[in-house]
Design a protein around this motif. Structure first.
Motif, PDB file in Angstrom:
ATOM      1  N   THR A 141      22.298  39.800  36.232  1.00  0.00           N
ATOM      2  CA  THR A 141      22.492  39.451  37.568  1.00  0.00           C
ATOM      3  C   THR A 141      24.681  39.166  37.928  1.00  0.00           C
ATOM      4  O   THR A 141      24.743  38.931  37.176  1.00  0.00           O
ATOM      5  N   ASP A 142      24.698  39.683  39.136  1.00  0.00           N
ATOM      6  CA  ASP A 142      25.767  39.682  39.280  1.00  0.00           C
ATOM      7  C   ASP A 142      26.704  37.782  39.780  1.00  0.00           C
ATOM      8  O   ASP A 142      27.995  37.894  39.177  1.00  0.00           O
ATOM      9  N   ARG A 143      25.760  36.868  40.104  1.00  0.00           N
ATOM     10  CA  ARG A 143      26.151  35.746  39.675  1.00  0.00           C
ATOM     11  C   ARG A 143      26.620  35.254  37.858  1.00  0.00           C
ATOM     12  O   ARG A 143      27.489  34.834  37.735  1.00  0.00           O
ATOM     13  N   GLU A 144      25.696  36.066  37.742  1.00  0.00           N
ATOM     14  CA  GLU A 144      25.864  35.377  36.067  1.00  0.00           C
ATOM     15  C   GLU A 144      27.425  36.408  35.375  1.00  0.00           C
ATOM     16  O   GLU A 144      27.954  35.949  34.266  1.00  0.00           O
ATOM     17  N   ARG A 145      26.997  37.464  35.875  1.00  0.00           N
ATOM     18  CA  ARG A 145      28.491  37.922  35.111  1.00  0.00           C
ATOM     19  C   ARG A 145      30.035  37.777  36.150  1.00  0.00           C
ATOM     20  O   ARG A 145      30.655  37.689  35.246  1.00  0.00           O
ATOM     21  N   ARG A 146      30.182  37.068  36.942  1.00  0.00           N
ATOM     22  CA  ARG A 146      30.541  36.364  37.336  1.00  0.00           C
ATOM     23  C   ARG A 146      31.256  34.851  37.176  1.00  0.00           C
ATOM     24  O   ARG A 146      32.696  35.006  36.360  1.00  0.00           O
ATOM     25  N   TYR A 147      29.907  34.328  36.615  1.00  0.00           N
ATOM     26  CA  TYR A 147      30.780  33.143  34.735  1.00  0.00           C
ATOM     27  C   TYR A 147      31.195  33.649  34.284  1.00  0.00           C
ATOM     28  O   TYR A 147      32.162  32.846  33.837  1.00  0.00           O
ATOM     29  N   LEU A 148      30.824  34.654  32.963  1.00  0.00           N
ATOM     30  CA  LEU A 148      30.809  35.487  32.292  1.00  0.00           C
ATOM     31  C   LEU A 148      32.562  35.790  31.915  1.00  0.00           C
ATOM     32  O   LEU A 148      33.723  36.118  31.396  1.00  0.00           O
ATOM     33  N   ALA A 149      32.546  36.820  33.323  1.00  0.00           N
ATOM     34  CA  ALA A 149      34.109  36.918  33.322  1.00  0.00           C
ATOM     35  C   ALA A 149      35.056  36.256  33.495  1.00  0.00           C
ATOM     36  O   ALA A 149      36.200  36.392  33.395  1.00  0.00           O
ATOM     37  N   ALA A 150      34.642  34.430  34.705  1.00  0.00           N
ATOM     38  CA  ALA A 150      35.768  34.033  34.947  1.00  0.00           C
ATOM     39  C   ALA A 150      36.202  33.352  33.569  1.00  0.00           C
ATOM     40  O   ALA A 150      37.187  33.383  33.026  1.00  0.00           O
TER      41      ALA A 150
END
Length: 555
Positions: free
Chosen positions: A119-128
């Motif tokens: 999911t886009d949300r989870e990708r953003r958590y990981l990118a952060a």
């Protein structure tokens, strides 16, 4: 109740009781956390439990929890997010993360990329979280922290209903706050979010925890009192949750509550095998004992340090207190015991135990410098100052900006007292004022209760030496604004007011000193005997004598 139901109640996965009811306190072991992921449903309980542990900085158990999630679902990339954030350790402990720690985190974020988050949300958590570990050669740690904060801010914009994102963003604002910014804009913004969410989620461990941290500065500490009184009940099995309220109690000068919190925390830390956390709580506890003149209790902590040190494994992973906090406490507790009691000879001869943490070693050197100056041992004082200079330069070379500044403050204060011992009044006062201004421009770090000896308090004591009581009183009162109920500042203010002919202020501070020291050893320190004599109180009780027992007294 079945085991499954018990676990659900603990980590807050069940739908829960109606809004007008609350779970039994016995079931609230870690607090209530609900973190939605795309991982297999079978991971839900363990994932929420791991995040609850992460929120209380129980990093070892949290790592175990996220690894358990991966055993249930090897494709759960959010478990790698949790592992990477756990690997960062306590974000409020100032200092550059060691290279080995960075390598561990980088390995985890690399492993999170295969398979990619769905999911886009989870990708953003990981990118952060990746921003904390990447480009270490090109970007310093503060720059990476700011990038992480901004990435979490973007996540909250894209996911406005994600409470956990809002909490982790507020945490990021707190850890990225500039200690030189006296508007406290970052802390206030973070606190506003956390307090709003805490009103709706009163059993969330991260909310209580982070409110205490972001308000852990003198002007804001009172805002954390509600969270401080709740946190231990939210996560009563976690040593750090038991300790953290004492940060607020220390800032507001509530010494007895700090003592009680740290007694409980030390007991839990021993059960966890978290020796760095045990030492950290002992440092706060020793400080509180010394402010209340419970010197025998503080002495027992000093005497017990060798046994605790033998259990201290700096390579252990798990507690909120990093190894540096353990080394700091080992140096600070004996130094505090000498300096707070004015045992200058003891301070001058404290043994220096070199550690891997230069700013911890500086604590002992600072105490030696002050002690030597007070007993006019010029040679020993100069040697301690030269050693402090070397530590400062070593920290500068390591790009440890915060700690190099703290050591420079210590060096200047020690230098000032050596100048004072030499009778060089103007030079001594100028150097002491420079140290005080440097200290005013920064903040204490979470690793310590505050300055080992506040610079403005030292300036007040120096002004008394030079027979300037009115100026001294101003400095002591300034110290008490930042460090309420500090024993030496209260005693100094009372003496300065008396010498300045301000009897009303002197009596006020003498009364406050006796109130703060209600549990003091008997007969106790000379300053307490002076206070009782000035106020006409019995030495054995601290109470006003019966006027009929005083010659000339009236019934």
């Amino acid at each position: 109740m079945r085991v499954t139901s018990l676990i659900l109640a603990i980590v807050g996965l069940a739908e829960g009781p109606p809004r007008d009811q609350h779970p039994a306190p016995a079931l609230q072991k870690l607090g209530t956390v609900r973190f939605v992921t795309s991982c297999a449903p079978s991971t839900r309980i363990e994932f929420n439990r791991a995040v609850a542990l992460l929120h209380s900085f129980a990093f070892g158990p949290a790592i175990g929890g996220f690894n358990a999630v991966l055993r249930l679902d090897p494709r759960c990339t959010m478990a790698y997010w949790g592992l990477a954030l756990s690997a960062w350790g306590n974000p409020f402990a100032a200092g550059v993360k060691p290279a080995a720690q960075i390598r561990r985190g980088l390995d985890l974020v690399e492993r999170a990329r295969e398979p990619a988050a769905p999911t886009d949300r989870e990708r953003r958590y990981l990118a952060a979280v990746t921003l904390l570990y990447e480009n270490v050669e090109a970007l310093d740690q503060r720059t990476r922290l700011l990038a992480y904060r901004d990435a979490m801010a973007e996540l909250t914009v894209r996911e406005p209903s994600d409470t956990e994102a809002a909490i982790f963003h507020a945490l990021a604002m707190g850890i990225a706050a500039d200690p030189a910014d006296k508007s406290y804009a970052s802390q206030l913004a973070a606190g506003a979010t956390l307090e709003r969410l805490f009103a709706a989620l009163p059993d969330h461990p991260g909310l209580a925890h982070y409110i205490i941290h972001v308000y852990d500065v003198p002007p804001l500490a009172g805002r954390a009192l509600v969270a401080a009184h709740r946190y231990a009940a939210i996560a009563p099995t976690v040593s750090h949750a038991l300790h953290m309220p004492s940060h607020t109690f220390t800032r507001v000068g509530d010494w007895q509550q700090s003592i009680e919190a740290n007694v409980a925390s030390a007991r839990a830390a021993r059960q966890e095998g978290a020796t760095a956390e045990e030492l950290h709580s002992a440092d706060y506890r020793a400080y509180a004992y010394l402010q209340t003149c419970q010197d025998r209790a503080a002495e027992r902590l000093v005497s017990g340090l060798p046994a605790v040190e033998r259990r201290f494994d700096p390579n252990a992973v798990g507690s909120a207190a990093p190894p540096a906090a353990g080394y700091f406490a080992l140096a600070a507790i004996p130094a505090r015991y000498a300096l707070e009691r004015g045992a200058w000879g003891d301070a001058a001869h404290l043994p220096v135990h070199q550690s891997p943490v230069p700013f911890a070693d500086a604590v002992t050197l600072f105490a030696r410098a002050l002690g030597a100056a007070r007993i006019r041992d010029t040679a020993s004082g100069r040697a301690a100052l030269l050693a402090l200079e070397r530590v400062r330069d070593q920290l500068v070379e390591r790009k440890e900006g915060y700690w190099s500044q703290q050591v420079e403050i210590q060096r200047r204060a020690g230098s000032a007292w050596l100048l004072s011992a030499a009778g060089r009044k103007e030079a001594a006062l100028a150097e002491m004022r420079a140290a005080a201004e440097l200290e005013d421009a920064t903040e204490k770090n979470a690793i310590t209760t505050g300055p080992l000896a506040p610079a403005r308090e030292l300036l007040g004591e120096m002004l008394l030496v030079f027979h300037e009581p009115s100026a001294a009183l101003s400095e002591f009162e300034g110290t008490l604004q930042h460090e309420p109920n500090r024993f030496r500042a209260l005693a100094g203010a009372a003496r300065a007011a008396e010498e300045a002919g301000n009897g009303v202020a002197a009596r006020k501070y003498y009364r406050q000193l006796l109130a703060v020291c209600a549990h003091a050893d008997r007969p106790g320190r000379r300053e307490l005997a002076d206070a009782r004599r000035r106020l006409g109180r019995r030495p054995e009780t601290g109470r006003s004598p019966d006027p009929r027992s005083v010659p000339g007294g009236r019934p």
